[in-house]
Design a protein around this motif. Structure first.
Motif, PDB file in Angstrom:
ATOM      1  N   ALA A   1       0.836  -1.214   0.000  1.00  0.00           N
ATOM      2  CA  ALA A   1       0.000   0.000   0.000  1.00  0.00           C
ATOM      3  C   ALA A   1       0.868   1.260   0.000  1.00  0.00           C
ATOM      4  CB  ALA A   1      -0.952  -0.013   1.195  1.00  0.00           C
ATOM      5  N   LYS A   2       1.926   1.248   0.788  1.00  0.00           N
ATOM      6  CA  LYS A   2       2.844   2.401   0.819  1.00  0.00           C
ATOM      7  C   LYS A   2       3.504   2.591  -0.538  1.00  0.00           C
ATOM      8  CE  LYS A   2       4.059   2.450   5.695  1.00  0.00           C
ATOM      9  NZ  LYS A   2       5.088   2.154   6.699  1.00  0.00           N
ATOM     10  N   SER A   3       3.949   1.474  -1.138  1.00  0.00           N
ATOM     11  CA  SER A   3       4.626   1.577  -2.437  1.00  0.00           C
ATOM     12  C   SER A   3       3.684   2.068  -3.534  1.00  0.00           C
ATOM     13  CB  SER A   3       5.248   0.235  -2.821  1.00  0.00           C
ATOM     14  OG  SER A   3       4.270  -0.692  -3.242  1.00  0.00           O
ATOM     15  N   CYS A   4       2.388   1.837  -3.356  1.00  0.00           N
ATOM     16  CA  CYS A   4       1.406   2.306  -4.342  1.00  0.00           C
ATOM     17  C   CYS A   4       1.039   3.772  -4.129  1.00  0.00           C
ATOM     18  CB  CYS A   4       0.152   1.437  -4.273  1.00  0.00           C
ATOM     19  SG  CYS A   4       0.405  -0.201  -4.992  1.00  0.00           S
ATOM     20  N   GLY A   5       1.413   4.348  -2.977  1.00  0.00           N
ATOM     21  CA  GLY A   5       1.210   5.783  -2.764  1.00  0.00           C
ATOM     22  C   GLY A   5       0.220   6.181  -1.689  1.00  0.00           C
ATOM     23  N   PHE A   6      -0.327   5.241  -0.921  1.00  0.00           N
ATOM     24  CA  PHE A   6      -1.241   5.628   0.159  1.00  0.00           C
ATOM     25  C   PHE A   6      -0.472   6.331   1.274  1.00  0.00           C
ATOM     26  CE2 PHE A   6      -4.189   2.504  -1.713  1.00  0.00           C
ATOM     27  CZ  PHE A   6      -5.337   3.281  -1.735  1.00  0.00           C
ATOM     28  N   ASP A   7      -1.135   7.281   1.931  1.00  0.00           N
ATOM     29  CA  ASP A   7      -0.515   8.063   3.001  1.00  0.00           C
ATOM     30  C   ASP A   7      -0.616   7.395   4.369  1.00  0.00           C
ATOM     31  OD1 ASP A   7       0.166  10.257   1.279  1.00  0.00           O
ATOM     32  OD2 ASP A   7      -1.944  10.843   1.327  1.00  0.00           O
ATOM     33  N   HIS A   8      -1.759   6.786   4.660  1.00  0.00           N
ATOM     34  CA  HIS A   8      -1.982   6.163   5.964  1.00  0.00           C
ATOM     35  C   HIS A   8      -2.678   4.824   5.770  1.00  0.00           C
ATOM     36  CE1 HIS A   8      -0.944   9.919   7.969  1.00  0.00           C
ATOM     37  NE2 HIS A   8      -1.718  10.535   7.100  1.00  0.00           N
TER      38      HIS A   8
ATOM     39  N   VAL B   1     -18.106   7.349  -6.982  1.00  0.00           N
ATOM     40  CA  VAL B   1     -18.573   6.530  -8.094  1.00  0.00           C
ATOM     41  C   VAL B   1     -17.387   5.995  -8.893  1.00  0.00           C
ATOM     42  CG1 VAL B   1     -18.795   8.447  -9.745  1.00  0.00           C
ATOM     43  CG2 VAL B   1     -20.280   6.464  -9.961  1.00  0.00           C
ATOM     44  N   CYS B   2     -17.564   4.848  -9.485  1.00  0.00           N
ATOM     45  CA  CYS B   2     -16.539   4.241 -10.331  1.00  0.00           C
ATOM     46  C   CYS B   2     -16.226   5.178 -11.502  1.00  0.00           C
ATOM     47  CB  CYS B   2     -17.046   2.891 -10.842  1.00  0.00           C
ATOM     48  SG  CYS B   2     -15.862   2.012 -11.858  1.00  0.00           S
ATOM     49  N   LYS B   3     -14.940   5.313 -11.824  1.00  0.00           N
ATOM     50  CA  LYS B   3     -14.506   6.173 -12.930  1.00  0.00           C
ATOM     51  C   LYS B   3     -13.705   5.394 -13.965  1.00  0.00           C
ATOM     52  CE  LYS B   3     -15.860  10.199 -11.234  1.00  0.00           C
ATOM     53  NZ  LYS B   3     -16.894  10.985 -11.821  1.00  0.00           N
ATOM     54  N   VAL B   4     -13.843   4.055 -13.976  1.00  0.00           N
ATOM     55  CA  VAL B   4     -13.092   3.251 -14.936  1.00  0.00           C
ATOM     56  C   VAL B   4     -13.468   3.645 -16.369  1.00  0.00           C
ATOM     57  CG1 VAL B   4     -12.685   0.914 -15.800  1.00  0.00           C
ATOM     58  CG2 VAL B   4     -12.738   1.338 -13.336  1.00  0.00           C
ATOM     59  N   CYS B   5     -14.755   3.841 -16.615  1.00  0.00           N
ATOM     60  CA  CYS B   5     -15.230   4.254 -17.941  1.00  0.00           C
ATOM     61  C   CYS B   5     -15.659   5.720 -17.890  1.00  0.00           C
ATOM     62  CB  CYS B   5     -16.427   3.408 -18.361  1.00  0.00           C
ATOM     63  SG  CYS B   5     -16.072   1.652 -18.451  1.00  0.00           S
ATOM     64  N   GLU B   6     -15.499   6.400 -19.007  1.00  0.00           N
ATOM     65  CA  GLU B   6     -15.950   7.785 -19.067  1.00  0.00           C
ATOM     66  C   GLU B   6     -17.456   7.866 -18.867  1.00  0.00           C
ATOM     67  OE1 GLU B   6     -15.787  11.397 -22.253  1.00  0.00           O
ATOM     68  OE2 GLU B   6     -14.012  10.128 -22.082  1.00  0.00           O
ATOM     69  N   LYS B   7     -18.195   6.924 -19.476  1.00  0.00           N
ATOM     70  CA  LYS B   7     -19.643   6.858 -19.307  1.00  0.00           C
ATOM     71  C   LYS B   7     -20.014   5.406 -19.021  1.00  0.00           C
ATOM     72  CE  LYS B   7     -24.115   7.946 -21.375  1.00  0.00           C
ATOM     73  NZ  LYS B   7     -24.777   7.598 -20.165  1.00  0.00           N
ATOM     74  N   CYS B   8     -20.747   5.217 -17.946  1.00  0.00           N
ATOM     75  CA  CYS B   8     -21.166   3.876 -17.546  1.00  0.00           C
ATOM     76  C   CYS B   8     -22.246   3.351 -18.503  1.00  0.00           C
ATOM     77  CB  CYS B   8     -21.710   3.910 -16.110  1.00  0.00           C
ATOM     78  SG  CYS B   8     -22.115   2.286 -15.439  1.00  0.00           S
ATOM     79  N   THR B   9     -22.261   2.061 -18.697  1.00  0.00           N
ATOM     80  CA  THR B   9     -23.251   1.424 -19.575  1.00  0.00           C
ATOM     81  C   THR B   9     -24.608   1.223 -18.887  1.00  0.00           C
ATOM     82  OG1 THR B   9     -22.535  -0.774 -18.888  1.00  0.00           O
ATOM     83  CG2 THR B   9     -21.487   0.179 -20.865  1.00  0.00           C
TER      84      THR B   9
ATOM     85  N   LYS C   1      -8.087   7.698  -6.416  1.00  0.00           N
ATOM     86  CA  LYS C   1      -8.561   6.757  -7.441  1.00  0.00           C
ATOM     87  C   LYS C   1      -7.392   6.006  -8.080  1.00  0.00           C
ATOM     88  CE  LYS C   1     -13.108   7.533  -7.744  1.00  0.00           C
ATOM     89  NZ  LYS C   1     -14.082   6.497  -7.457  1.00  0.00           N
ATOM     90  N   ALA C   2      -6.328   6.730  -8.418  1.00  0.00           N
ATOM     91  CA  ALA C   2      -5.172   6.106  -9.061  1.00  0.00           C
ATOM     92  C   ALA C   2      -4.455   5.148  -8.103  1.00  0.00           C
ATOM     93  CB  ALA C   2      -4.209   7.184  -9.559  1.00  0.00           C
ATOM     94  N   THR C   3      -4.289   5.561  -6.865  1.00  0.00           N
ATOM     95  CA  THR C   3      -3.616   4.732  -5.873  1.00  0.00           C
ATOM     96  C   THR C   3      -4.438   3.486  -5.577  1.00  0.00           C
ATOM     97  OG1 THR C   3      -2.630   6.733  -4.959  1.00  0.00           O
ATOM     98  CG2 THR C   3      -2.574   4.789  -3.564  1.00  0.00           C
ATOM     99  N   PHE C   4      -5.753   3.652  -5.464  1.00  0.00           N
ATOM    100  CA  PHE C   4      -6.670   2.537  -5.246  1.00  0.00           C
ATOM    101  C   PHE C   4      -6.515   1.502  -6.360  1.00  0.00           C
ATOM    102  CE2 PHE C   4     -10.753   0.501  -6.064  1.00  0.00           C
ATOM    103  CZ  PHE C   4     -11.146   0.067  -4.802  1.00  0.00           C
ATOM    104  N   ALA C   5      -6.550   1.953  -7.612  1.00  0.00           N
ATOM    105  CA  ALA C   5      -6.440   1.039  -8.750  1.00  0.00           C
ATOM    106  C   ALA C   5      -5.098   0.306  -8.751  1.00  0.00           C
ATOM    107  CB  ALA C   5      -6.637   1.805 -10.061  1.00  0.00           C
TER     108      ALA C   5
END
Length: 179
Positions: A11-18, A121-129, A97-101
């Motif tokens: 988690a630290k290596s991915c960029g989380f603070d705490h 909300v999920c932001k994987v797609c620009e517009k959800c189906t 969002k980026a760190t989570f992914a």
């Protein structure tokens, strides 16, 4: 949880603070929290597979989490110029969002099953189906802790992680359960 230190380092290596260990028994899926997901309070209600009413029910979440040994709470904390610093809030949210992914992807390489709950909300797609077609990326869909019925500040407190870091700071919290 046996491998907490390994997951914390990831988690630290991915960029989380705490970070803090997450005890599955502290997860209380509350209808009152889930009810905040409604058209008068959230513009994403009925517009995304990651939001109510499309996402898992509280009972489905309760049934799913009991099979997990434990997990980790992770936070991204952003510094704001003041409480009206919308740009700073959005920047911290994007970093979350980026760190989570990144962490979710790394955990899936290491563990047979990972349940991830994020923020917003999920932001994987620009517009959800939703509701016209199935989710394009169900394995990447981010469901928020609140949509799952979790009172985030209580989850943090119950697991020894601060929720509020003081004036002119914002914290975004997510959690990962692993098998």
């Amino acid at each position: 949880m046996k491998e907490y230190e390994k997951i914390e380092a990831l988690a630290k290596s991915c960029g989380f603070d705490h970070m803090a260990p997450l005890e599955v028994s502290t997860l209380e899926f509350m209808q009152d929290i889930r009810d905040m997901c409604n058209p008068s309070q959230c513009e994403n209600y009925e517009k995304s597979w990651s939001c109510p009413p499309a996402c898992a029910t509280l009972e489905e979440m309760r049934e799913r989490v009991v099979s997990f040994e434990g997990g980790i709470l992770c936070q991204t904390v952003g510094e704001l110029e003041d409480s009206y610093d919308w740009e700073g809030i959005m920047e911290a949210g994007a970093r979350q969002k980026a760190t989570f992914a990144r962490l979710w992807g790394e955990l899936r390489k290491e563990y047979s099953d990972v349940l991830a709950m994020g923020t917003g909300v999920c932001k994987v797609c620009e517009k959800c189906t939703y509701p016209d077609a199935p989710c394009r990326f169900p394995d990447k869909m981010e469901v928020s802790m609140e949509a799952c019925g979790l009172y985030v500040s209580k989850v943090c407190t119950d697991n020894g992680l601060p929720y509020n870091y003081g004036q002119d700071k914002i914290a975004f919290t997510s959690c990962f359960l692993v098998k």
